[in-house]
Scaffold this motif. Structure first.
Motif, PDB file in Angstrom:
ATOM      1  N   LEU A 282       0.829  -1.204   0.000  1.00 51.50           N
ATOM      2  CA  LEU A 282       0.000   0.000   0.000  1.00 51.50           C
ATOM      3  C   LEU A 282       0.865   1.255   0.000  1.00 51.50           C
ATOM      4  N   ALA A 283       1.910   1.270   0.806  1.00 48.33           N
ATOM      5  CA  ALA A 283       2.808   2.423   0.875  1.00 48.33           C
ATOM      6  C   ALA A 283       3.440   2.692  -0.488  1.00 48.33           C
ATOM      7  N   TYR A 284       3.808   1.625  -1.166  1.00 44.96           N
ATOM      8  CA  TYR A 284       4.399   1.751  -2.505  1.00 44.96           C
ATOM      9  C   TYR A 284       3.410   2.409  -3.470  1.00 44.96           C
ATOM     10  N   HIS A 285       2.172   1.953  -3.447  1.00 49.36           N
ATOM     11  CA  HIS A 285       1.185   2.493  -4.380  1.00 49.36           C
ATOM     12  C   HIS A 285       0.704   3.883  -3.963  1.00 49.36           C
ATOM     13  N   PHE A 286       0.643   4.147  -2.656  1.00 48.96           N
ATOM     14  CA  PHE A 286       0.323   5.500  -2.195  1.00 48.96           C
ATOM     15  C   PHE A 286       1.344   6.497  -2.741  1.00 48.96           C
ATOM     16  N   SER A 287       2.608   6.091  -2.767  1.00 50.25           N
ATOM     17  CA  SER A 287       3.657   6.995  -3.250  1.00 50.25           C
ATOM     18  C   SER A 287       3.464   7.314  -4.728  1.00 50.25           C
ATOM     19  N   TYR A 288       2.920   6.364  -5.480  1.00 51.47           N
ATOM     20  CA  TYR A 288       2.640   6.619  -6.892  1.00 51.47           C
ATOM     21  C   TYR A 288       1.434   7.552  -7.053  1.00 51.47           C
ATOM     22  N   MET A 289       0.465   7.433  -6.169  1.00 53.79           N
ATOM     23  CA  MET A 289      -0.650   8.383  -6.190  1.00 53.79           C
ATOM     24  C   MET A 289      -0.131   9.791  -5.918  1.00 53.79           C
ATOM     25  N   ASP A 290       0.741   9.902  -4.936  1.00 56.45           N
ATOM     26  CA  ASP A 290       1.346  11.196  -4.596  1.00 56.45           C
ATOM     27  C   ASP A 290       2.089  11.767  -5.804  1.00 56.45           C
ATOM     28  N   LYS A 291       2.874  10.926  -6.454  1.00 61.46           N
ATOM     29  CA  LYS A 291       3.628  11.356  -7.632  1.00 61.46           C
ATOM     30  C   LYS A 291       2.696  11.769  -8.767  1.00 61.46           C
ATOM     31  N   GLY A 292       1.630  11.000  -8.968  1.00 62.90           N
ATOM     32  CA  GLY A 292       0.698  11.305 -10.045  1.00 62.90           C
ATOM     33  C   GLY A 292       0.020  12.644  -9.890  1.00 62.90           C
ATOM     34  N   PHE A 293      -0.424  12.953  -8.668  1.00 60.81           N
ATOM     35  CA  PHE A 293      -1.084  14.241  -8.439  1.00 60.81           C
ATOM     36  C   PHE A 293      -0.084  15.393  -8.477  1.00 60.81           C
ATOM     37  N   LYS A 294       1.060  15.221  -7.857  1.00 62.98           N
ATOM     38  CA  LYS A 294       2.033  16.320  -7.793  1.00 62.98           C
ATOM     39  C   LYS A 294       2.699  16.602  -9.136  1.00 62.98           C
ATOM     40  N   SER A 295       2.710  15.615 -10.026  1.00 62.28           N
ATOM     41  CA  SER A 295       3.282  15.829 -11.361  1.00 62.28           C
ATOM     42  C   SER A 295       2.272  16.431 -12.331  1.00 62.28           C
ATOM     43  N   GLY A 296       0.996  16.482 -11.917  1.00 61.94           N
ATOM     44  CA  GLY A 296      -0.035  17.051 -12.773  1.00 61.94           C
ATOM     45  C   GLY A 296      -0.708  16.056 -13.692  1.00 61.94           C
ATOM     46  N   VAL A 297      -0.329  14.785 -13.609  1.00 68.93           N
ATOM     47  CA  VAL A 297      -0.957  13.764 -14.446  1.00 68.93           C
ATOM     48  C   VAL A 297      -2.343  13.422 -13.914  1.00 68.93           C
ATOM     49  N   PHE A 298      -2.469  13.285 -12.593  1.00 71.01           N
ATOM     50  CA  PHE A 298      -3.744  12.988 -11.965  1.00 71.01           C
ATOM     51  C   PHE A 298      -4.421  14.286 -11.540  1.00 71.01           C
ATOM     52  N   LYS A 299      -5.732  14.281 -11.594  1.00 73.77           N
ATOM     53  CA  LYS A 299      -6.525  15.436 -11.191  1.00 73.77           C
ATOM     54  C   LYS A 299      -7.663  14.987 -10.277  1.00 73.77           C
ATOM     55  N   TYR A 300      -8.130  15.912  -9.436  1.00 76.42           N
ATOM     56  CA  TYR A 300      -9.211  15.621  -8.498  1.00 76.42           C
ATOM     57  C   TYR A 300     -10.429  16.443  -8.884  1.00 76.42           C
ATOM     58  N   ALA A 301     -11.459  15.760  -9.386  1.00 72.17           N
ATOM     59  CA  ALA A 301     -12.650  16.445  -9.881  1.00 72.17           C
ATOM     60  C   ALA A 301     -13.741  16.493  -8.825  1.00 72.17           C
ATOM     61  N   VAL A 302     -14.423  17.620  -8.734  1.00 71.00           N
ATOM     62  CA  VAL A 302     -15.627  17.731  -7.908  1.00 71.00           C
ATOM     63  C   VAL A 302     -16.774  18.098  -8.841  1.00 71.00           C
ATOM     64  N   VAL A 303     -17.908  17.438  -8.627  1.00 69.96           N
ATOM     65  CA  VAL A 303     -19.040  17.545  -9.542  1.00 69.96           C
ATOM     66  C   VAL A 303     -20.315  17.744  -8.737  1.00 69.96           C
ATOM     67  N   MET A 304     -21.164  18.654  -9.176  1.00 72.88           N
ATOM     68  CA  MET A 304     -22.463  18.804  -8.535  1.00 72.88           C
ATOM     69  C   MET A 304     -23.513  19.175  -9.574  1.00 72.88           C
ATOM     70  N   GLY A 305     -24.730  18.797  -9.262  1.00 72.67           N
ATOM     71  CA  GLY A 305     -25.865  19.179 -10.099  1.00 72.67           C
ATOM     72  C   GLY A 305     -27.136  18.996  -9.299  1.00 72.67           C
ATOM     73  N   LYS A 306     -28.232  19.515  -9.830  1.00 71.67           N
ATOM     74  CA  LYS A 306     -29.523  19.387  -9.161  1.00 71.67           C
ATOM     75  C   LYS A 306     -30.519  18.730 -10.112  1.00 71.67           C
ATOM     76  N   LYS A 307     -31.351  17.902  -9.543  1.00 74.71           N
ATOM     77  CA  LYS A 307     -32.375  17.248 -10.351  1.00 74.71           C
ATOM     78  C   LYS A 307     -33.498  18.221 -10.663  1.00 74.71           C
ATOM     79  N   ASP A 308     -33.955  18.164 -11.892  1.00 69.66           N
ATOM     80  CA  ASP A 308     -35.034  19.037 -12.333  1.00 69.66           C
ATOM     81  C   ASP A 308     -36.251  18.890 -11.405  1.00 69.66           C
ATOM     82  N   LYS A 309     -36.833  20.002 -11.012  1.00 71.09           N
ATOM     83  CA  LYS A 309     -37.986  19.975 -10.104  1.00 71.09           C
ATOM     84  C   LYS A 309     -39.242  19.475 -10.792  1.00 71.09           C
ATOM     85  N   ASN A 310     -39.272  19.522 -12.118  1.00 68.01           N
ATOM     86  CA  ASN A 310     -40.483  19.123 -12.863  1.00 68.01           C
ATOM     87  C   ASN A 310     -40.531  17.615 -13.093  1.00 68.01           C
TER      88      ASN A 310
END
Length: 291
Positions: free
Chosen positions: A263-291
């Motif tokens: 796990l530590a080995y793969h966590f380090s790759y996640m860290d590298k991926g985000f800090k190098s700009g290859v990985f991104k963290y998306a946040v998404v929101m929307g609302k359901k139509d009231k009709n």
């Protein structure tokens, strides 16, 4: 790499002891700023608050969400937090029987079983009627699901008219003009993570906007929050080697000790991926139509 539902269930059942020892009850990234650069557990709670504020989920008694669905609930930390914050009834679902058993046990110990419930369920076939929930919440679960459109459609289906759908997910960077894929060295990092966590192909952040709109959501907003969670994976990696983390892992058995090293080995790759700009963290929101 096609990943079957059963494979994911086994994957999380086997790894949950280590995940709980390292992550704690909240299995999601944290939100960091200049006032907090070291404590990832504080940052995990901050991420919840920032997401709720960003999505415009109201807290007043008249408009607050009273019924909430937590898709990919893990050990139920977020389910319990949302229930306490809004005095809401929350249902959490996950594929892993172990996760659900732990979520129920922790919830019972905290004495909130009357407000928070959990069940094993598939996010692509939610066992709920249409128009049930004021808020449908999904943090870092979509990363394991290839058919993200189907996931978003199911989340939208069970949301009440006017209700909120909020999702976060791991993505790869946007393609520049003329590109049709990531560069070879970028794919190498991504492929290591996909293999380690049984992940389907990722998409760029912008694709989530198309998916949300195609699912019928209104007032859709999608942002890249990578900068807010950047320290997280490095701190999570370091947690494995703290006295607290090491003690929990050592006392859980030899098999879990071996898993934690991986796990530590793969966590380090996640860290590298985000800090190098290859990985991104998306946040998404929307609302359901009231009709």
């Amino acid at each position: 790499m096609a990943v079957e539902t059963q494979e994911l269930e086994v994957f999380y059942d086997e790894g949950c002891v280590v995940y709980e020892a390292v992550w704690g009850e909240h299995m999601h990234s944290g939100y960091f700023d200049a006032d907090n650069t070291r404590d990832f557990r504080v940052a995990q709670i901050r991420m919840l608050e920032e997401l709720l504020a960003w999505a415009g989920v109201p807290g007043d008694d008249q408009s607050r969400p009273r019924n909430i669905l937590d898709v990919g609930c893990g050990f139920g930390g977020t389910s319990r937090y949302l229930s306490n914050k809004y005095s809401a009834n929350v249902t959490g679902i996950a594929l892993s029987e172990y996760e659900i058993a732990r979520a129920r046990a922790i919830t019972k110990a905290e004495g909130v079983c009357d407000k928070v419930a959990f069940q094993v369920a598939d996010a692509l076939s939610l066992p709920f009627e249409d128009n049930q929930y004021d808020l449908v919440w999904c943090m870092e679960c979509a990363d394991h699901i290839a058919d993200k459109l189907k996931l978003m459609q199911e989340m939208t289906r069970v949301a009440k008219p006017g209700g909120w759908v909020v999702l976060t997910g791991w993505c790869h960077r946007e393609f520049t003009h003329g590109e049709t894929s990531l560069k070879k060295h970028e794919l190498k990092i991504l492929d290591k993570i996909r293999a380690a966590y049984l992940l389907p192909p990722w998409c760029p952040t912008s694709e989530y906007k198309i998916i949300a709109i195609d699912s019928g959501l209104q007032e859709v907003n999608v942002e890249d929050w990578t900068r807010h969670m950047l320290p997280f994976w490095g701190l999570l990696t370091a947690e494995i080697f703290t006295l607290r983390g090491a003690f929990k892992i050592l006392t859980s058995g030899w098999a879990h000790l071996r898993a934690s090293i991986s796990l530590a080995y793969h966590f380090s790759y996640m860290d590298k991926g985000f800090k190098s700009g290859v990985f991104k963290y998306a946040v998404v929101m929307g609302k359901k139509d009231k009709n």
